[in-house]
Write a protein that holds these residues in place. Structure first.
Motif, mmCIF file in Angstrom:
data_model
loop_
_atom_site.group_PDB
_atom_site.id
_atom_site.type_symbol
_atom_site.label_atom_id
_atom_site.label_comp_id
_atom_site.label_asym_id
_atom_site.label_seq_id
_atom_site.Cartn_x
_atom_site.Cartn_y
_atom_site.Cartn_z
ATOM 1 N N LEU A 225 75.745 76.909 28.838
ATOM 2 C CA LEU A 225 75.585 77.192 30.264
ATOM 3 C C LEU A 225 76.644 78.175 30.754
ATOM 4 C CD1 LEU A 225 74.814 73.657 31.780
ATOM 5 C CD2 LEU A 225 73.211 75.528 31.364
ATOM 6 N N THR A 226 76.242 78.981 31.744
ATOM 7 C CA THR A 226 77.158 79.934 32.355
ATOM 8 C C THR A 226 78.449 79.237 32.766
ATOM 9 O OG1 THR A 226 75.370 81.333 33.169
ATOM 10 C CG2 THR A 226 77.463 81.483 34.322
ATOM 11 N N GLN A 227 79.574 79.907 32.470
ATOM 12 C CA GLN A 227 80.912 79.434 32.845
ATOM 13 C C GLN A 227 81.541 78.588 31.749
ATOM 14 O OE1 GLN A 227 81.204 78.328 37.050
ATOM 15 N NE2 GLN A 227 82.922 76.993 36.579
ATOM 16 N N SER A 228 80.862 78.354 30.646
ATOM 17 C CA SER A 228 81.421 77.527 29.571
ATOM 18 C C SER A 228 81.881 78.409 28.414
ATOM 19 C CB SER A 228 80.389 76.508 29.083
ATOM 20 O OG SER A 228 79.226 77.140 28.600
ATOM 21 N N SER A 229 83.094 78.148 27.940
ATOM 22 C CA SER A 229 83.707 78.987 26.912
ATOM 23 C C SER A 229 84.628 78.155 26.034
ATOM 24 C CB SER A 229 84.517 80.119 27.562
ATOM 25 O OG SER A 229 83.701 81.001 28.282
ATOM 26 N N PHE A 230 85.111 78.807 24.978
ATOM 27 C CA PHE A 230 86.123 78.202 24.113
ATOM 28 C C PHE A 230 87.382 79.069 24.100
ATOM 29 C CE2 PHE A 230 82.416 76.320 21.757
ATOM 30 C CZ PHE A 230 82.747 74.995 21.969
ATOM 31 N N LEU A 231 88.533 78.423 24.041
ATOM 32 C CA LEU A 231 89.775 79.096 23.702
ATOM 33 C C LEU A 231 90.174 78.602 22.322
ATOM 34 C CD1 LEU A 231 92.240 80.820 24.138
ATOM 35 C CD2 LEU A 231 93.229 79.036 25.566
ATOM 36 N N LEU A 232 90.194 79.518 21.365
ATOM 37 C CA LEU A 232 90.502 79.176 19.974
ATOM 38 C C LEU A 232 91.964 79.476 19.682
ATOM 39 C CD1 LEU A 232 87.378 80.839 18.279
ATOM 40 C CD2 LEU A 232 87.583 78.513 19.189
ATOM 41 N N VAL A 233 92.587 78.620 18.905
ATOM 42 C CA VAL A 233 94.001 78.783 18.549
ATOM 43 C C VAL A 233 94.129 78.754 17.033
ATOM 44 C CG1 VAL A 233 96.297 77.749 18.697
ATOM 45 C CG2 VAL A 233 94.807 77.771 20.709
ATOM 46 N N GLY A 234 94.844 79.757 16.505
ATOM 47 C CA GLY A 234 95.099 79.828 15.074
ATOM 48 C C GLY A 234 96.537 79.444 14.760
ATOM 49 N N GLU A 235 97.109 80.108 13.757
ATOM 50 C CA GLU A 235 98.476 79.807 13.338
ATOM 51 C C GLU A 235 99.480 80.422 14.319
ATOM 52 O OE1 GLU A 235 99.203 77.866 10.844
ATOM 53 O OE2 GLU A 235 97.152 77.648 10.084
ATOM 54 N N GLY A 236 100.707 79.884 14.297
ATOM 55 C CA GLY A 236 101.804 80.483 15.028
ATOM 56 C C GLY A 236 101.857 80.183 16.509
ATOM 57 N N VAL A 237 101.049 79.241 16.970
ATOM 58 C CA VAL A 237 101.015 78.886 18.383
ATOM 59 C C VAL A 237 101.053 77.368 18.511
ATOM 60 C CG1 VAL A 237 99.658 78.979 20.518
ATOM 61 C CG2 VAL A 237 99.695 80.951 18.990
ATOM 62 N N ASN A 238 101.814 76.879 19.472
ATOM 63 C CA ASN A 238 101.898 75.446 19.726
ATOM 64 C C ASN A 238 100.711 75.018 20.587
ATOM 65 O OD1 ASN A 238 102.430 72.856 20.639
ATOM 66 N ND2 ASN A 238 104.517 73.282 21.301
ATOM 67 N N PRO A 239 99.747 74.271 20.028
ATOM 68 C CA PRO A 239 98.562 73.904 20.804
ATOM 69 C C PRO A 239 98.868 72.992 21.988
ATOM 70 C CG PRO A 239 98.606 72.720 18.715
ATOM 71 C CD PRO A 239 99.694 73.743 18.652
ATOM 72 N N GLY A 240 99.918 72.185 21.867
ATOM 73 C CA GLY A 240 100.300 71.343 22.994
ATOM 74 C C GLY A 240 100.720 72.172 24.191
ATOM 75 N N HIS A 241 101.462 73.250 23.932
ATOM 76 C CA HIS A 241 101.870 74.157 25.018
ATOM 77 C C HIS A 241 100.654 74.856 25.606
ATOM 78 C CE1 HIS A 241 104.178 76.989 27.352
ATOM 79 N NE2 HIS A 241 103.663 78.008 26.689
ATOM 80 N N VAL A 242 99.720 75.258 24.744
ATOM 81 C CA VAL A 242 98.507 75.922 25.230
ATOM 82 C C VAL A 242 97.736 75.001 26.162
ATOM 83 C CG1 VAL A 242 96.294 76.949 24.570
ATOM 84 C CG2 VAL A 242 98.338 77.452 23.228
ATOM 85 N N ARG A 243 97.621 73.728 25.797
ATOM 86 C CA ARG A 243 96.902 72.797 26.670
ATOM 87 C C ARG A 243 97.616 72.646 28.010
ATOM 88 N NH1 ARG A 243 92.827 69.519 25.530
ATOM 89 N NH2 ARG A 243 93.304 69.213 23.325
ATOM 90 N N GLN A 244 98.940 72.625 27.990
ATOM 91 C CA GLN A 244 99.668 72.556 29.245
ATOM 92 C C GLN A 244 99.391 73.776 30.123
ATOM 93 O OE1 GLN A 244 103.789 71.964 27.962
ATOM 94 N NE2 GLN A 244 103.673 69.844 28.682
ATOM 95 N N ILE A 245 99.327 74.939 29.503
ATOM 96 C CA ILE A 245 99.017 76.168 30.249
ATOM 97 C C ILE A 245 97.603 76.098 30.815
ATOM 98 C CG2 ILE A 245 98.632 78.654 30.028
ATOM 99 C CD1 ILE A 245 101.573 77.973 30.057
ATOM 100 N N ILE A 246 96.648 75.668 30.004
ATOM 101 C CA ILE A 246 95.262 75.529 30.477
ATOM 102 C C ILE A 246 95.208 74.614 31.690
ATOM 103 C CG2 ILE A 246 92.996 74.555 29.900
ATOM 104 C CD1 ILE A 246 93.517 75.492 26.988
ATOM 105 N N ASN A 247 95.955 73.521 31.637
ATOM 106 C CA ASN A 247 95.912 72.536 32.716
ATOM 107 C C ASN A 247 96.590 73.010 33.998
ATOM 108 O OD1 ASN A 247 94.444 70.730 31.192
ATOM 109 N ND2 ASN A 247 96.219 69.541 30.526
#
Length: 477
Positions: A225-247
């Motif tokens: 559905l329109t407006q739905s997407s993924f943010l993909l994370v590979g190596e070299g990035v802290n996923p916990g920090h990314v989730r905090q940024i998303i939030n």
């Protein structure tokens, strides 16, 4: 499909709702329920124990994220319900803070520059070259990125479009390797690249190239559905920090309609994606061949590849140049919509883009080809004077986007704005690539371009003045 399965189980529970949303499974808004249907309204629900929580997933959403990461070849995948704009902004905000430099092409979507306004990062633009025949901007060259890195060794990240709206791809693997050698993160805006992860004989995807993060518009070519997407994370990035940024910016009331559509569409592509995009490739090639036989149109493809500014081409993109017809792309776009009931993705100064994906069929392509042939017969112009050729003008960046956006400003008539520094965006939407962005100097060439696209009927957006008669500029500068 953990989210879908949890929603189906939830419906069997006959839960009495004393929570939000207030329509209470559709019972409080009959007209909306009649329009969308009871099945849809019954699963428009809020986060609760059996359905998990998007901001802090521990059960079904967590499992769905893991399945998505596996499908895309990423370490982590985040469900995004604020559009790919939110994914792009989260990606940039996770990589950069105030004063940090980020290397990127200027022909980015406005969401990238919006992110710079939010975090205060400083853009280092690698101006793309122009294909003068088509009037479109191309990819970043490896040498251009190398020069930007040499001049800005303190930059934190490099951002790449993969592909552009028109299907142009840079050498994403070589650029990624070069950036990593210099300790920089690589971010891929793959708003138009979902299919690269599932089809065959397509350009390299961001995760396969080793980028650190990629924003993927599942709703564009993946069927969600329109407006739905993924943010993909590979190596070299802290996923916990990314989730905090998303939030920081994503809603705390994630729509389960959007979440389930991502879950269902991911499963469909994981199981059937190879066959789906083989068919899409075949349909796009059929349409290209037929359109190129009409005359005066040019539906371009891999023949453009030069190993540098056009390292690869996404053959699912049906990009068609209209300049030899004597018509701007936006004029053909408007004729198709107004007279033939055909809605293509966009028209700009010299091109139209027909987006072909999972839901298209041969019959509709034949209708498009027929309409284009008739438009040529009815509207072709022999006199092509007065037509602009290029959709991209190299900017002069005078002030950082954040500083310009929040600075004291004044409104000036367009004709009086020459030489001043803009404090807002001006762009045609779609595609949403700014003609002007905050902090850039306004030139006669830019004003001529704005006047031209307005005259031709482009949807010009961005300025505070909705009629685009005035521009906000920095006071006293």
């Amino acid at each position: 499909m953990p989210i879908l399965e949890a929603l189906n189980e939830f419906k069997k529970m006959r839960v009495v709702p004393f929570d939000v949303p207030g329509h209470k499974r559709g019972k409080g808004n009959k007209e909306l329920t009649d329009f969308l249907g009871e099945r849809c309204m019954s699963v428009d629900v809020n986060s609760m124990k059996p359905l998990d929580n998007l901001c802090h997933p521990i059960s079904v959403i967590k499992e769905a994220e893991e399945l998505a990461a596996d499908a895309f070849g990423a370490r982590y995948a985040f469900f995004m319900v604020n559009g790919t704009t939110s994914a792009v902004q989260s990606m940039v905000l996770a990589a950069c803070k105030e004063g940090d430099k980020i290397i990127l092409p200027r022909n980015v979507h406005r969401s990238v520059i919006n992110a710079l306004i939010l975090c205060g990062a400083i853009p280092v633009y690698v101006n793309p070259e122009i294909n003068h025949q088509l009037g479109i901007s191309l990819g970043m060259t490896l040498s251009g990125v190398a020069q930007a890195i040499r001049s800005n060794p303190d930059a934190k990240a490099v951002l790449i479009n993969n592909p552009t709206y028109y299907g142009i791809c840079s050498n994403i693997k070589a650029i990624t390797e070069l950036a990593h050698q210099h300790g920089m993160l690589v971010l891929a805006d793959e708003a138009h690249g979902t299919h690269l992860y599932f089809g065959e004989d397509l350009p390299l995807s961001g995760m396969a190239a080793g980028v650190n993060m990629a924003s993927v518009s599942m709703h564009k070519s993946g069927g969600s559905l329109t407006q739905s997407s993924f943010l993909l994370v590979g190596e070299g990035v802290n996923p916990g920090h990314v989730r905090q940024i998303i939030n920081l910016t994503q809603t705390t009331s994630g729509s389960y309609l959007l979440l389930s559509s991502l879950d269902i569409s991911r499963k469909n592509l994981a199981v059937n994606g190879k066959a789906i995009f083989t068919k899409v490739n075949q349909m796009a090639q059929y349409a290209r061949d037929e359109i190129n036989q009409i005359g005066d149109y040019y539906a371009y493809s891999r023949e453009l590849i030069n190993g540098d500014t056009i390292y690869d081409f996404d053959v699912t993109k049906l990009s068609v140049n209209t300049l030899d017809l004597g018509l701007a792309g936006i004029e053909v776009y408007n004729i198709l919509r107004d007279e033939y009931d055909i809605q293509v993705e966009f028209g700009d100064i010299g091109n139209i883009l027909a987006y072909i994906s999972v839901g298209d069929c041969q019959r509709n392509l034949e209708r498009l080809v027929s309409a284009l042939a008739e438009i040529r017969r009815r509207y072709k112009k022999q006199d092509k004077s007065g037509m602009l050729q290029f959709e991209y003008i190299n900017p002069e960046v005078v002030v950082a986007p954040r500083e310009a956006f929040y600075a004291d400003k004044e409104a000036l008539e367009l004709k009086r704005a020459t030489g001043r520094i803009c404090s807002e965006f001006v762009m045609c939407y779609p595609p949403g690539i700014p003609i002007l962005a905050p902090g850039e100097r306004i030139t006669e060439e830019i004003l001529e371009s704005i006047a031209y696209v307005k005259e031709k009927g482009c949807s010009v957006t961005g300025p505070e003045d909705m009629d685009i008669e005035y521009l906000n500029v920095l006071k006293g500068v």
